[in-house]
Design a protein around this motif. Structure first.
Motif, PDB file in Angstrom:
ATOM      1  N   VAL A  51       0.844  -1.190   0.000  1.00 41.75           N
ATOM      2  CA  VAL A  51       0.000   0.000   0.000  1.00 41.75           C
ATOM      3  C   VAL A  51       0.881   1.243   0.000  1.00 41.75           C
ATOM      4  O   VAL A  51       1.880   1.299   0.723  1.00 41.75           O
ATOM      5  CB  VAL A  51      -0.904   0.019   1.261  1.00 41.75           C
ATOM      6  N   VAL A  52       0.500   2.233  -0.798  1.00 40.44           N
ATOM      7  CA  VAL A  52       1.132   3.552  -0.767  1.00 40.44           C
ATOM      8  C   VAL A  52       0.037   4.552  -0.425  1.00 40.44           C
ATOM      9  O   VAL A  52      -0.974   4.630  -1.126  1.00 40.44           O
ATOM     10  CB  VAL A  52       1.775   3.927  -2.124  1.00 40.44           C
ATOM     11  N   ILE A  53       0.226   5.274   0.678  1.00 43.16           N
ATOM     12  CA  ILE A  53      -0.747   6.281   1.093  1.00 43.16           C
ATOM     13  C   ILE A  53      -0.087   7.654   1.032  1.00 43.16           C
ATOM     14  O   ILE A  53       0.926   7.892   1.677  1.00 43.16           O
ATOM     15  CB  ILE A  53      -1.264   6.027   2.523  1.00 43.16           C
ATOM     16  N   ASP A  54      -0.683   8.543   0.254  1.00 42.23           N
ATOM     17  CA  ASP A  54      -0.225   9.931   0.187  1.00 42.23           C
ATOM     18  C   ASP A  54      -0.949  10.699   1.283  1.00 42.23           C
ATOM     19  O   ASP A  54      -2.161  10.912   1.226  1.00 42.23           O
ATOM     20  CB  ASP A  54      -0.543  10.527  -1.179  1.00 42.23           C
ATOM     21  N   MET A  55      -0.177  11.084   2.310  1.00 43.08           N
ATOM     22  CA  MET A  55      -0.737  11.802   3.451  1.00 43.08           C
ATOM     23  C   MET A  55      -0.272  13.255   3.504  1.00 43.08           C
ATOM     24  O   MET A  55      -0.370  13.898   4.542  1.00 43.08           O
ATOM     25  CB  MET A  55      -0.337  11.093   4.751  1.00 43.08           C
ATOM     26  N   MET A  88       4.057   5.325   3.537  1.00 44.08           N
ATOM     27  CA  MET A  88       3.272   6.516   3.815  1.00 44.08           C
ATOM     28  C   MET A  88       4.075   7.747   3.420  1.00 44.08           C
ATOM     29  O   MET A  88       5.170   7.966   3.933  1.00 44.08           O
ATOM     30  CB  MET A  88       2.880   6.548   5.285  1.00 44.08           C
ATOM     31  N   ILE A  89       3.502   8.525   2.510  1.00 47.77           N
ATOM     32  CA  ILE A  89       4.148   9.763   2.056  1.00 47.77           C
ATOM     33  C   ILE A  89       3.648  10.879   2.954  1.00 47.77           C
ATOM     34  O   ILE A  89       2.440  11.134   3.024  1.00 47.77           O
ATOM     35  CB  ILE A  89       3.798  10.062   0.589  1.00 47.77           C
ATOM     36  N   ILE A  90       4.579  11.507   3.651  1.00 47.93           N
ATOM     37  CA  ILE A  90       4.195  12.549   4.602  1.00 47.93           C
ATOM     38  C   ILE A  90       4.667  13.908   4.118  1.00 47.93           C
ATOM     39  O   ILE A  90       5.633  14.027   3.369  1.00 47.93           O
ATOM     40  CB  ILE A  90       4.743  12.262   6.015  1.00 47.93           C
ATOM     41  N   THR A 119       7.947   5.630   6.324  1.00 48.37           N
ATOM     42  CA  THR A 119       7.521   6.944   5.856  1.00 48.37           C
ATOM     43  C   THR A 119       8.495   7.443   4.801  1.00 48.37           C
ATOM     44  O   THR A 119       9.692   7.133   4.835  1.00 48.37           O
ATOM     45  CB  THR A 119       7.450   7.961   7.013  1.00 48.37           C
ATOM     46  N   PHE A 120       7.967   8.219   3.881  1.00 48.89           N
ATOM     47  CA  PHE A 120       8.748   8.787   2.777  1.00 48.89           C
ATOM     48  C   PHE A 120       8.308  10.219   2.554  1.00 48.89           C
ATOM     49  O   PHE A 120       7.175  10.588   2.839  1.00 48.89           O
ATOM     50  CB  PHE A 120       8.499   7.993   1.473  1.00 48.89           C
ATOM     51  N   GLY A 123       6.968  10.510  -3.351  1.00 46.59           N
ATOM     52  CA  GLY A 123       6.045   9.506  -3.844  1.00 46.59           C
ATOM     53  C   GLY A 123       6.735   8.440  -4.679  1.00 46.59           C
ATOM     54  O   GLY A 123       6.370   7.262  -4.614  1.00 46.59           O
ATOM     55  N   GLU A 124       7.744   8.828  -5.444  1.00 50.20           N
ATOM     56  CA  GLU A 124       8.469   7.872  -6.273  1.00 50.20           C
ATOM     57  C   GLU A 124       9.211   6.851  -5.415  1.00 50.20           C
ATOM     58  O   GLU A 124       9.199   5.654  -5.706  1.00 50.20           O
ATOM     59  CB  GLU A 124       9.451   8.585  -7.214  1.00 50.20           C
ATOM     60  N   GLU A 125       9.857   7.316  -4.362  1.00 50.14           N
ATOM     61  CA  GLU A 125      10.571   6.399  -3.457  1.00 50.14           C
ATOM     62  C   GLU A 125       9.589   5.472  -2.734  1.00 50.14           C
ATOM     63  O   GLU A 125       9.860   4.281  -2.577  1.00 50.14           O
ATOM     64  CB  GLU A 125      11.387   7.186  -2.435  1.00 50.14           C
ATOM     65  N   ALA A 126       8.460   6.006  -2.313  1.00 50.09           N
ATOM     66  CA  ALA A 126       7.457   5.202  -1.619  1.00 50.09           C
ATOM     67  C   ALA A 126       6.928   4.102  -2.539  1.00 50.09           C
ATOM     68  O   ALA A 126       6.827   2.938  -2.136  1.00 50.09           O
ATOM     69  CB  ALA A 126       6.304   6.092  -1.137  1.00 50.09           C
ATOM     70  N   TYR A 127       6.632   4.464  -3.779  1.00 50.05           N
ATOM     71  CA  TYR A 127       6.093   3.486  -4.723  1.00 50.05           C
ATOM     72  C   TYR A 127       7.132   2.414  -5.037  1.00 50.05           C
ATOM     73  O   TYR A 127       6.809   1.220  -5.078  1.00 50.05           O
ATOM     74  CB  TYR A 127       5.624   4.184  -6.003  1.00 50.05           C
ATOM     75  N   ALA A 128       8.373   2.811  -5.240  1.00 50.42           N
ATOM     76  CA  ALA A 128       9.437   1.837  -5.547  1.00 50.42           C
ATOM     77  C   ALA A 128       9.609   0.850  -4.389  1.00 50.42           C
ATOM     78  O   ALA A 128       9.766  -0.362  -4.610  1.00 50.42           O
ATOM     79  CB  ALA A 128      10.751   2.557  -5.842  1.00 50.42           C
TER      80      ALA A 128
END
Length: 142
Positions: A51-55, A88-90, A119-120, A123-128
């Motif tokens: 899961v990738v969540i953009d927060m 999780m993108i913070i 946490t990231f 978004g690119e790093e989180a998805y990878a």
């Protein structure tokens, strides 16, 4: 701050993509989850998927983090029995990194000890990272 909102999709690679905005509360998260996720997907559709969540547009509660995170983790335990990776993108919300570190511990304790949460800022790093944890589908013998 605006009320909590969420969206969720499963992309073509099998990654669950969610966007959270507004002020996070466990009760709003549960209500939105039922309306947005449970109305469209069965647990088999997403269980075990990364899961990738953009927060970046979401504000964590200022107090009582543990109560909110315990409630969310207990709910997930009943809906997602398999461990999964959660990226999780913070944004710049003060305390977001510490708050989500606490959530990661609750996930391991209350949900599944093999769940991974990071946490990231990108978004690119989180998805990878999420994609690297994608398991191939189980094969059934014919």
């Amino acid at each position: 701050m605006a009320a909590f909102r969420m969206t969720m999709e499963i992309d073509g690679r099998g990654i669950v993509l969610a966007v959270y905005s507004g002020e996070f509360t466990a009760s709003d998260w549960l209500r939105q989850r039922r309306a947005v996720v449970d109305s469209r997907f069965s647990p088999e559709d997403y269980d075990g998927r990364p899961v990738v969540i953009d927060m970046t547009a979401c504000q964590l509660p200022r107090r009582d983090w543990s109560e909110h995170f315990q409630e969310a983790s207990r709910f997930l335990k009943g809906r997602r029995p398999k461990p999964f990776r959660l990226a999780m993108i913070i944004g710049d919300d003060p305390g977001a990194e510490a708050g989500l570190a606490l959530f990661a511990e609750y996930q391991k304790l209350l949900h599944h000890p093999d769940s991974e949460v990071r946490t990231f800022r990108s978004g690119e790093e989180a998805y990878a990272w999420a994609l690297a944890g994608l398991q191939p589908p189980e094969r059934t013998e014919a």
